[in-house]
Design an enzyme around this catalytic site. Structure first.
Site, PDB file in Angstrom:
ATOM      1  N   ASN A  40      -5.967  -8.146   7.375  1.00  0.00           N
ATOM      2  CA  ASN A  40      -6.817  -7.669   8.469  1.00  0.00           C
ATOM      3  C   ASN A  40      -8.307  -7.636   8.125  1.00  0.00           C
ATOM      4  O   ASN A  40      -9.055  -6.822   8.633  1.00  0.00           O
ATOM      5  CB  ASN A  40      -6.311  -6.315   8.979  1.00  0.00           C
ATOM      6  CG  ASN A  40      -6.307  -5.261   7.887  1.00  0.00           C
ATOM      7  OD1 ASN A  40      -6.708  -5.536   6.766  1.00  0.00           O
ATOM      8  ND2 ASN A  40      -5.876  -4.059   8.226  1.00  0.00           N
ATOM      9  N   PHE A  50       5.078  -1.387   2.649  1.00  0.00           N
ATOM     10  CA  PHE A  50       4.148  -2.520   2.579  1.00  0.00           C
ATOM     11  C   PHE A  50       3.314  -2.528   1.294  1.00  0.00           C
ATOM     12  O   PHE A  50       2.489  -3.420   1.105  1.00  0.00           O
ATOM     13  CB  PHE A  50       3.237  -2.536   3.812  1.00  0.00           C
ATOM     14  CG  PHE A  50       2.392  -1.291   4.003  1.00  0.00           C
ATOM     15  CD1 PHE A  50       1.196  -1.128   3.321  1.00  0.00           C
ATOM     16  CD2 PHE A  50       2.809  -0.285   4.874  1.00  0.00           C
ATOM     17  CE1 PHE A  50       0.425   0.009   3.487  1.00  0.00           C
ATOM     18  CE2 PHE A  50       2.030   0.865   5.057  1.00  0.00           C
ATOM     19  CZ  PHE A  50       0.833   1.007   4.355  1.00  0.00           C
ATOM     20  N   HIS A 103     -11.798  -3.764   4.789  1.00  0.00           N
ATOM     21  CA  HIS A 103     -11.449  -2.382   4.450  1.00  0.00           C
ATOM     22  C   HIS A 103     -12.681  -1.506   4.631  1.00  0.00           C
ATOM     23  O   HIS A 103     -13.794  -1.944   4.356  1.00  0.00           O
ATOM     24  CB  HIS A 103     -10.997  -2.295   2.978  1.00  0.00           C
ATOM     25  CG  HIS A 103     -10.911  -0.890   2.481  1.00  0.00           C
ATOM     26  ND1 HIS A 103      -9.797  -0.107   2.653  1.00  0.00           N
ATOM     27  CD2 HIS A 103     -11.836  -0.101   1.859  1.00  0.00           C
ATOM     28  CE1 HIS A 103     -10.024   1.100   2.151  1.00  0.00           C
ATOM     29  NE2 HIS A 103     -11.263   1.129   1.666  1.00  0.00           N
ATOM     30  N   TYR A 163      -5.093   1.349  -4.151  1.00  0.00           N
ATOM     31  CA  TYR A 163      -4.258   1.761  -3.011  1.00  0.00           C
ATOM     32  C   TYR A 163      -3.192   2.774  -3.424  1.00  0.00           C
ATOM     33  O   TYR A 163      -2.152   2.892  -2.743  1.00  0.00           O
ATOM     34  CB  TYR A 163      -3.599   0.532  -2.370  1.00  0.00           C
ATOM     35  CG  TYR A 163      -4.486  -0.217  -1.399  1.00  0.00           C
ATOM     36  CD1 TYR A 163      -5.052   0.432  -0.294  1.00  0.00           C
ATOM     37  CD2 TYR A 163      -4.739  -1.577  -1.553  1.00  0.00           C
ATOM     38  CE1 TYR A 163      -5.854  -0.256   0.617  1.00  0.00           C
ATOM     39  CE2 TYR A 163      -5.538  -2.268  -0.636  1.00  0.00           C
ATOM     40  CZ  TYR A 163      -6.087  -1.595   0.449  1.00  0.00           C
ATOM     41  OH  TYR A 163      -6.873  -2.266   1.354  1.00  0.00           O
ATOM     42  N   GLU A 182     -13.453   5.629  -3.895  1.00  0.00           N
ATOM     43  CA  GLU A 182     -13.455   4.159  -3.837  1.00  0.00           C
ATOM     44  C   GLU A 182     -14.744   3.563  -4.406  1.00  0.00           C
ATOM     45  O   GLU A 182     -14.701   2.547  -5.107  1.00  0.00           O
ATOM     46  CB  GLU A 182     -13.233   3.712  -2.382  1.00  0.00           C
ATOM     47  CG  GLU A 182     -11.820   4.064  -1.921  1.00  0.00           C
ATOM     48  CD  GLU A 182     -11.555   3.767  -0.449  1.00  0.00           C
ATOM     49  OE1 GLU A 182     -10.405   3.939  -0.026  1.00  0.00           O
ATOM     50  OE2 GLU A 182     -12.487   3.365   0.281  1.00  0.00           O
ATOM     51  N   ARG A 227     -12.036  -6.817  13.100  1.00  0.00           N
ATOM     52  CA  ARG A 227     -10.611  -7.172  13.006  1.00  0.00           C
ATOM     53  C   ARG A 227     -10.154  -7.963  14.222  1.00  0.00           C
ATOM     54  O   ARG A 227      -9.313  -8.858  14.102  1.00  0.00           O
ATOM     55  CB  ARG A 227      -9.778  -5.910  12.782  1.00  0.00           C
ATOM     56  CG  ARG A 227      -9.868  -5.441  11.323  1.00  0.00           C
ATOM     57  CD  ARG A 227      -9.249  -4.110  11.100  1.00  0.00           C
ATOM     58  NE  ARG A 227      -9.082  -3.807   9.666  1.00  0.00           N
ATOM     59  CZ  ARG A 227      -8.804  -2.604   9.200  1.00  0.00           C
ATOM     60  NH1 ARG A 227      -8.674  -1.578  10.026  1.00  0.00           N
ATOM     61  NH2 ARG A 227      -8.665  -2.411   7.901  1.00  0.00           N
ATOM     62  N   LYS A 255     -11.769  -8.705   2.797  1.00  0.00           N
ATOM     63  CA  LYS A 255     -10.488  -8.968   2.138  1.00  0.00           C
ATOM     64  C   LYS A 255     -10.262 -10.470   1.910  1.00  0.00           C
ATOM     65  O   LYS A 255     -10.920 -11.309   2.538  1.00  0.00           O
ATOM     66  CB  LYS A 255      -9.363  -8.360   2.981  1.00  0.00           C
ATOM     67  CG  LYS A 255      -9.395  -6.823   3.031  1.00  0.00           C
ATOM     68  CD  LYS A 255      -8.156  -6.262   3.724  1.00  0.00           C
ATOM     69  CE  LYS A 255      -8.165  -4.747   3.759  1.00  0.00           C
ATOM     70  NZ  LYS A 255      -6.939  -4.204   4.388  1.00  0.00           N
ATOM     71  N   THR A 283      -6.348  -0.869  12.573  1.00  0.00           N
ATOM     72  CA  THR A 283      -5.658  -1.503  11.436  1.00  0.00           C
ATOM     73  C   THR A 283      -4.902  -2.757  11.875  1.00  0.00           C
ATOM     74  O   THR A 283      -4.981  -3.801  11.227  1.00  0.00           O
ATOM     75  CB  THR A 283      -4.668  -0.497  10.806  1.00  0.00           C
ATOM     76  OG1 THR A 283      -5.366   0.716  10.502  1.00  0.00           O
ATOM     77  CG2 THR A 283      -4.047  -1.067   9.544  1.00  0.00           C
ATOM     78  N   ARG A 336     -15.838   2.280  10.438  1.00  0.00           N
ATOM     79  CA  ARG A 336     -14.467   2.270  10.982  1.00  0.00           C
ATOM     80  C   ARG A 336     -14.472   1.723  12.413  1.00  0.00           C
ATOM     81  O   ARG A 336     -13.571   0.987  12.813  1.00  0.00           O
ATOM     82  CB  ARG A 336     -13.869   3.678  10.969  1.00  0.00           C
ATOM     83  CG  ARG A 336     -13.716   4.299   9.586  1.00  0.00           C
ATOM     84  CD  ARG A 336     -12.605   3.743   8.771  1.00  0.00           C
ATOM     85  NE  ARG A 336     -11.312   3.875   9.395  1.00  0.00           N
ATOM     86  CZ  ARG A 336     -10.169   3.507   8.818  1.00  0.00           C
ATOM     87  NH1 ARG A 336     -10.174   2.956   7.594  1.00  0.00           N
ATOM     88  NH2 ARG A 336      -9.030   3.652   9.440  1.00  0.00           N
TER      89      ARG A 336
HETATM   90  P1  GDP Z   1      -6.927   1.032   7.229  1.00  0.00           P
HETATM   91  O1  GDP Z   1      -7.587   2.310   6.787  1.00  0.00           O
HETATM   92  O2  GDP Z   1      -7.182   0.689   8.671  1.00  0.00           O
HETATM   93  O3  GDP Z   1      -7.237  -0.127   6.315  1.00  0.00           O
HETATM   94  O4  GDP Z   1      -5.334   1.269   7.157  1.00  0.00           O
HETATM   95  P2  GDP Z   1      -4.392   2.065   6.113  1.00  0.00           P
HETATM   96  O5  GDP Z   1      -5.217   2.889   5.165  1.00  0.00           O
HETATM   97  O6  GDP Z   1      -3.354   2.747   6.912  1.00  0.00           O
HETATM   98  O7  GDP Z   1      -3.671   0.910   5.311  1.00  0.00           O
HETATM   99  C1  GDP Z   1      -4.318   0.197   4.270  1.00  0.00           C
HETATM  100  C2  GDP Z   1      -4.024  -1.271   4.432  1.00  0.00           C
HETATM  101  O8  GDP Z   1      -2.612  -1.483   4.246  1.00  0.00           O
HETATM  102  C3  GDP Z   1      -4.304  -1.859   5.828  1.00  0.00           C
HETATM  103  O9  GDP Z   1      -5.660  -2.189   6.033  1.00  0.00           O
HETATM  104  C4  GDP Z   1      -3.402  -3.067   5.822  1.00  0.00           C
HETATM  105  O10 GDP Z   1      -3.967  -4.139   5.068  1.00  0.00           O
HETATM  106  C5  GDP Z   1      -2.166  -2.538   5.100  1.00  0.00           C
HETATM  107  N1  GDP Z   1      -1.171  -1.972   6.038  1.00  0.00           N
HETATM  108  C6  GDP Z   1      -1.235  -0.782   6.697  1.00  0.00           C
HETATM  109  N2  GDP Z   1      -0.147  -0.581   7.454  1.00  0.00           N
HETATM  110  C7  GDP Z   1       0.638  -1.665   7.256  1.00  0.00           C
HETATM  111  C8  GDP Z   1       1.929  -2.060   7.762  1.00  0.00           C
HETATM  112  O11 GDP Z   1       2.565  -1.350   8.556  1.00  0.00           O
HETATM  113  N3  GDP Z   1       2.426  -3.267   7.321  1.00  0.00           N
HETATM  114  C9  GDP Z   1       1.736  -4.052   6.443  1.00  0.00           C
HETATM  115  N4  GDP Z   1       2.292  -5.228   6.050  1.00  0.00           N
HETATM  116  N5  GDP Z   1       0.535  -3.720   5.943  1.00  0.00           N
HETATM  117  C10 GDP Z   1      -0.021  -2.541   6.357  1.00  0.00           C
END
Ligand code: GDP
Length: 138
Positions: free
Chosen positions: A113, A58, A116, A50, A127, A103, A10, A92, A86
């Site tokens: 973070n 968010f 992805h 996304y 994707e 991370r 990222k 996350t 993962r």
């Molecule tokens: P991942 O699969 O671990 O990447 O997590 P998710 O699919 O739930 O979310 C996608 C991305 O959205 C995450 O990697 C973060 O960059 C962002 N994100 C997820 N949850 C939050 C949150 O609660 N707050 C904020 N600001 N960003 C979030």
């Protein structure tokens, strides 16, 4: 069975100069890099990627962040690639990520973070197809 997953280094990690160190972790974990491209994406491209998060609080900030500077798009391959990536990424929220994960080492916040990784076979297929053409994946 060998499996493919999709990953992004990222913009925060690219900005912080962590691209090489993250690629080294991916290499050490025995992933084959099938395809790789450094690129700056537009906000609409981030919104499409996304789309599953549309409507979440968010979403807008996440799409601004993902289009804020260059990132690295990758297709990775190994046995059990989706789950193994993962695990290597960590939780996350980096505050909850295990020691030794990408991370934990490189991420600063739940949004910024560092990496992805696809969370399942269907998402990996969507994707990979979103960012790469078939002829780039040989
Ligand atoms: P991942 O699969 O671990 O990447 O997590 P998710 O699919 O739930 O979310 C996608 C991305 O959205 C995450 O990697 C973060 O960059 C962002 N994100 C997820 N949850 C939050 C949150 O609660 N707050 C904020 N600001 N960003 C979030």
């Amino acid at each position: 069975m060998r499996q493919r997953t999709f990953s992004i280094i990222k913009p925060d990690a690219v900005r912080n100069g962590a691209t090489g160190a993250i690629l080294a972790e991916i290499d050490k974990a025995a992933f084959r890099i099938v395809a790789i491209r450094k690129q700056t994406i537009s906000k609409p491209q981030a919104e499409g990627f996304y789309a599953v998060h549309q409507g979440k609080p968010f979403f807008d900030g996440l799409c601004d962040f993902m289009s804020s500077g260059p990132l690295v798009l990758m297709v990775l391959e190994k046995e059990n690639a989706i789950a193994d990536l993962r695990k290597l990424m960590g939780a996350t929220n980096p505050a909850n990520a295990e020691e030794g994960t990408i991370r934990k080492r490189f991420a600063a916040s739940i949004q910024e973070n560092a990496i992805h990784g696809s969370d399942g076979e269907d998402t990996a297929a969507f994707e990979i197809g979103y960012w790469f053409a078939g002829y780039e994946l040989i």
